[in-house]
Design a protein around this motif. Structure first.
Motif, PDB file in Angstrom:
ATOM      1  N   GLN A 189     -46.604  53.674  19.434  1.00 22.11           N
ATOM      2  CA  GLN A 189     -46.989  54.302  20.708  1.00 22.11           C
ATOM      3  C   GLN A 189     -45.861  54.279  21.733  1.00 22.11           C
ATOM      4  OE1 GLN A 189     -51.023  53.024  22.134  1.00 22.11           O
ATOM      5  NE2 GLN A 189     -50.904  51.767  20.303  1.00 22.11           N
ATOM      6  N   ARG A 190     -44.777  53.600  21.444  1.00 23.36           N
ATOM      7  CA  ARG A 190     -43.646  53.541  22.382  1.00 23.36           C
ATOM      8  C   ARG A 190     -42.880  54.865  22.370  1.00 23.36           C
ATOM      9  NH1 ARG A 190     -41.298  47.457  22.503  1.00 23.36           N
ATOM     10  NH2 ARG A 190     -43.339  46.444  22.517  1.00 23.36           N
ATOM     11  N   PRO A 191     -42.042  55.095  23.391  1.00 21.76           N
ATOM     12  CA  PRO A 191     -41.267  56.344  23.408  1.00 21.76           C
ATOM     13  C   PRO A 191     -40.471  56.498  22.120  1.00 21.76           C
ATOM     14  CG  PRO A 191     -40.981  55.138  25.455  1.00 21.76           C
ATOM     15  CD  PRO A 191     -41.775  54.248  24.566  1.00 21.76           C
ATOM     16  N   MET A 204     -41.876  37.696  18.236  1.00 20.46           N
ATOM     17  CA  MET A 204     -40.612  37.709  18.983  1.00 20.46           C
ATOM     18  C   MET A 204     -40.768  38.700  20.133  1.00 20.46           C
ATOM     19  SD  MET A 204     -38.137  37.926  15.629  1.00 20.46           S
ATOM     20  CE  MET A 204     -38.694  39.540  15.116  1.00 20.46           C
ATOM     21  N   ASP A 205     -41.287  38.229  21.259  1.00 19.11           N
ATOM     22  CA  ASP A 205     -41.630  39.157  22.344  1.00 19.11           C
ATOM     23  C   ASP A 205     -40.716  38.974  23.560  1.00 19.11           C
ATOM     24  OD1 ASP A 205     -43.014  41.175  23.556  1.00 19.11           O
ATOM     25  OD2 ASP A 205     -44.755  39.953  24.101  1.00 19.11           O
ATOM     26  N   GLY A 206     -40.582  40.037  24.330  1.00 19.80           N
ATOM     27  CA  GLY A 206     -39.880  39.955  25.612  1.00 19.80           C
ATOM     28  C   GLY A 206     -38.460  40.524  25.599  1.00 19.80           C
ATOM     29  N   ASN A 207     -38.101  41.231  24.552  1.00 19.11           N
ATOM     30  CA  ASN A 207     -36.752  41.823  24.503  1.00 19.11           C
ATOM     31  C   ASN A 207     -36.528  42.796  25.658  1.00 19.11           C
ATOM     32  OD1 ASN A 207     -36.395  40.496  22.126  1.00 19.11           O
ATOM     33  ND2 ASN A 207     -36.577  42.306  20.815  1.00 19.11           N
ATOM     34  N   GLY A 208     -37.528  43.628  25.908  1.00 13.70           N
ATOM     35  CA  GLY A 208     -37.414  44.649  26.950  1.00 13.70           C
ATOM     36  C   GLY A 208     -37.248  44.018  28.324  1.00 13.70           C
ATOM     37  N   ARG A 209     -38.102  43.015  28.614  1.00  8.77           N
ATOM     38  CA  ARG A 209     -38.027  42.367  29.930  1.00  8.77           C
ATOM     39  C   ARG A 209     -36.725  41.590  30.098  1.00  8.77           C
ATOM     40  NH1 ARG A 209     -43.416  39.479  29.274  1.00  8.77           N
ATOM     41  NH2 ARG A 209     -43.225  40.474  27.230  1.00  8.77           N
ATOM     42  N   TRP A 210     -36.251  40.996  29.007  1.00 10.04           N
ATOM     43  CA  TRP A 210     -34.963  40.272  29.061  1.00 10.04           C
ATOM     44  C   TRP A 210     -33.864  41.220  29.527  1.00 10.04           C
ATOM     45  CZ3 TRP A 210     -30.215  40.953  26.753  1.00 10.04           C
ATOM     46  CH2 TRP A 210     -29.332  39.864  26.752  1.00 10.04           C
TER      47      TRP A 210
HETATM   48 MG    MG Z   1     -43.677  43.008  24.268  1.00 11.14          MG
END
Ligand code: MG
Ligand code: IPE
Ligand code: IPE
Length: 238
Positions: A62-64, A11-17
């Motif tokens: 590794q994310r903030p 389930m990718d792309g939450n941040g870009r959305w």
């Molecule tokens: Mg991603």
């Protein structure tokens, strides 16, 4: 229509959305949680046996720190708020990954959900959290090495069937269909062992936009795939 027994999704792309809408990344994660509900409904409607969702990868630490703690809190509240509804839908929940690396609160909640749903006979819903495909392979190796040391198995007995037995979800069929949203074309350390013959399906939509219709389209695409598993079609010999 030929249907997959097991669907695995990154389930990718939450941040870009969220960023496209001038919102903080966290708003994308919240919106993503809603997509999950819709996808579960479609899977139940189509009598799909198993759905495995990649919620948090080992590399995601590794994310903030602020994003990581937001995600962990979101998993806790989403699970708490939806557990009754999941149980009512006859869903059997399981969590895969290095669960000991998660908070005590999270671990308690996950075992409660697993226990309460363990006799359910509907959709198998697996959530991969603090998961990595290499971790899964390594933990299987460790268990096998210990079993050999204790004399429970002979090293020569180790074959693919035995190895598989020590990996996560070994009692379920391997994924037939892999879906990744947001236009990224990679596996990112998801189910490396289990995806060996899985049909891959990539979509441009970000996860919060992945709807019931998007999954229906993926199912249609899957039905058209010809799976050969290294063999040849019989009519090619005719
Ligand atoms: Mg991603
Ligand atoms: C997927 O969305 C959710 C998790 C990894 C937890 P991302 O957060 O990776 O969104 P992008 O890829 O940065 O847009
Ligand atoms: C993979 O997504 C993990 C999850 C969706 C949970 P990422 O967004 O973290 O993967 P990369 O870093 O783009 O490969």
């Amino acid at each position: 229509m030929r249907k997959p027994k097991h669907i695995a999704i990154i389930m990718d792309g939450n941040g870009r959305w969220a960023q496209k809408r001038m919102l903080p990344r966290t708003a994308g994660h919240k919106a993503g949680a809603k997509s999950i509900k819709e996808i579960i409904k479609v899977c139940i409607h189509h009598e799909i046996n198993t759905l495995t969702l990649f919620a948090f990868g080992r590399e995601n630490w590794q994310r903030p720190e602020a994003e990581v703690s937001f995600l962990m809190q979101l998993y806790v509240t989403t699970l708490e708020d939806n557990l009754d509804a999941l149980l009512e839908q006859n869903i059997r929940l399981r969590f895969i990954g290095d669960l000991q690396g998660l908070s005590f609160e999270m671990q308690t909640l996950m075992s409660k959900a697993e226990r309460l749903s363990s006799t359910n006979t509907g959709l198998n819903l697996n959530i991969a959290i603090n998961y990595s495909g290499r971790w899964d392979i390594t933990q299987a190796c460790k268990k096998i090495a210990n079993a050999v040391k204790q004399g429970c198995i002979d090293g020569d007995e180790v074959d693919e069937t035995l190895f598989n037995h020590y990996t996560a979800l070994s009692d379920l069929p391997a994924p037939d269909l892999f879906i990744r949203t947001s236009g990224e074309h990679r596996i990112s350390n998801f189910m490396l062992w289990q995806l060996s013959y899985t049909e891959m399906y990539f979509v441009e939509e970000c996860w919060p936009d992945f709807s019931a219709t998007s999954l229906e389209q993926a199912l249609v695409a899957y039905a058209k795939r010809e799976r050969r598993f290294g063999a040849v079609r019989e009519h090619d010999y005719a």
